[in-house]
Write a protein that holds these residues in place. Structure first.
Motif, short mmCIF file in Angstrom:
data_model
loop_
_atom_site.label_atom_id
_atom_site.label_comp_id
_atom_site.label_asym_id
_atom_site.label_seq_id
_atom_site.Cartn_x
_atom_site.Cartn_y
_atom_site.Cartn_z
N MET A 1 0.83 -1.30 0.14
CA MET A 1 0.05 -0.03 -0.02
C MET A 1 0.95 1.17 0.03
N TYR A 2 1.85 1.41 0.95
CA TYR A 2 2.98 2.34 0.98
C TYR A 2 4.24 1.89 0.70
N PRO A 3 4.63 1.72 -0.59
CA PRO A 3 5.74 1.14 -1.02
C PRO A 3 7.14 2.23 -1.08
N GLU A 4 6.80 3.53 -1.00
CA GLU A 4 7.79 4.49 -0.84
C GLU A 4 8.24 4.66 0.51
N SER A 5 9.48 5.64 0.66
CA SER A 5 9.69 6.08 2.13
C SER A 5 8.39 6.76 2.78
N ALA A 6 8.45 6.75 4.31
CA ALA A 6 7.52 7.37 4.75
C ALA A 6 7.27 8.96 4.36
N LYS A 7 8.35 9.57 4.39
CA LYS A 7 8.44 10.87 4.08
C LYS A 7 7.80 11.27 2.70
N SER A 8 7.89 10.37 1.88
CA SER A 8 7.23 10.75 0.50
C SER A 8 5.80 10.91 0.58
N TYR A 9 5.18 10.41 1.76
CA TYR A 9 3.92 10.27 1.78
C TYR A 9 3.26 11.73 2.41
N MET B 1 0.64 13.30 6.71
CA MET B 1 -0.55 12.51 6.80
C MET B 1 -0.16 11.11 6.88
N PHE B 2 1.02 10.57 6.68
CA PHE B 2 1.43 9.25 6.45
C PHE B 2 1.34 8.46 7.85
N PRO B 3 1.51 9.02 8.83
CA PRO B 3 1.31 7.99 10.17
C PRO B 3 -0.15 7.71 10.46
N ALA B 4 -0.97 8.81 10.02
CA ALA B 4 -2.39 8.45 10.44
C ALA B 4 -2.95 7.54 9.31
N CYS B 5 -2.37 7.77 8.16
CA CYS B 5 -2.91 6.97 7.14
C CYS B 5 -2.47 5.46 7.26
N LYS B 6 -1.19 5.10 7.72
CA LYS B 6 -0.40 3.94 8.21
C LYS B 6 -1.45 3.41 9.27
N SER B 7 -1.71 3.91 10.25
CA SER B 7 -2.46 3.53 11.39
C SER B 7 -3.76 3.08 10.92
#
Length: 131
Positions: free
Chosen positions: A79-87, A90-96
């Motif tokens: 779902m999120y193949p790139e590094s976290a900072k590329s998202y 909002m990435f922490p919320a999306c991941k969670s």
């Protein structure tokens, strides 16, 4: 005109009261995932306790759960193949949120060993085979 101005002020105030920062949303989503994971682990432990006499089931069940954790992690990477900072922020919320969704699905799938199957179901497998 004065009442319209007051109404607009009240609406703006209520919206501001509901607004969250991204950090707060990330924290809330993280807590929701922790809660979902805790619920999953509680169900898992209840199943282990209920079926403790069925050693074959317990061994297979533990293996299935171990593999599910690997699948969950692989799905997250897909779902999120790139590094976290590329998202972005909002990435922490999306991941969670995604982990919460996957974990809730797994919890519901495991409940069958506690709640049983609908009456008349003939393909019960290990459900209810506590011995």
């Amino acid at each position: 005109m004065k009442s319209l101005f007051i109404a607009l002020l009240l609406m703006a105030g209520s919206i501001a009261g509901v607004a969250q920062t991204q950090a707060e949303m990330n924290k809330q989503a993280g807590q929701e995932y922790k809660d979902a994971d805790k619920k999953l682990n509680t169900i898992y432990q209840e199943i282990l306790k209920k079926y403790t006499a069925n050693k074959t089931f317990i061994n297979n069940f533990k293996e299935a759960q171990r593999l599910w954790v690997q699948l969950r992690d692989a799905q997250l990477k897909a779902m999120y193949p790139e590094s976290a900072k590329s998202y972005g922020s909002m990435f922490p919320a999306c991941k969670s949120n995604y982990l919460t969704e996957l974990t809730n699905q797994r919890t519901e799938a495991l409940r069958v060993w506690l709640n049983g199957l609908p009456p008349g179901e003939t393909c019960t497998g290990s459900v209810g085979a506590t011995q």
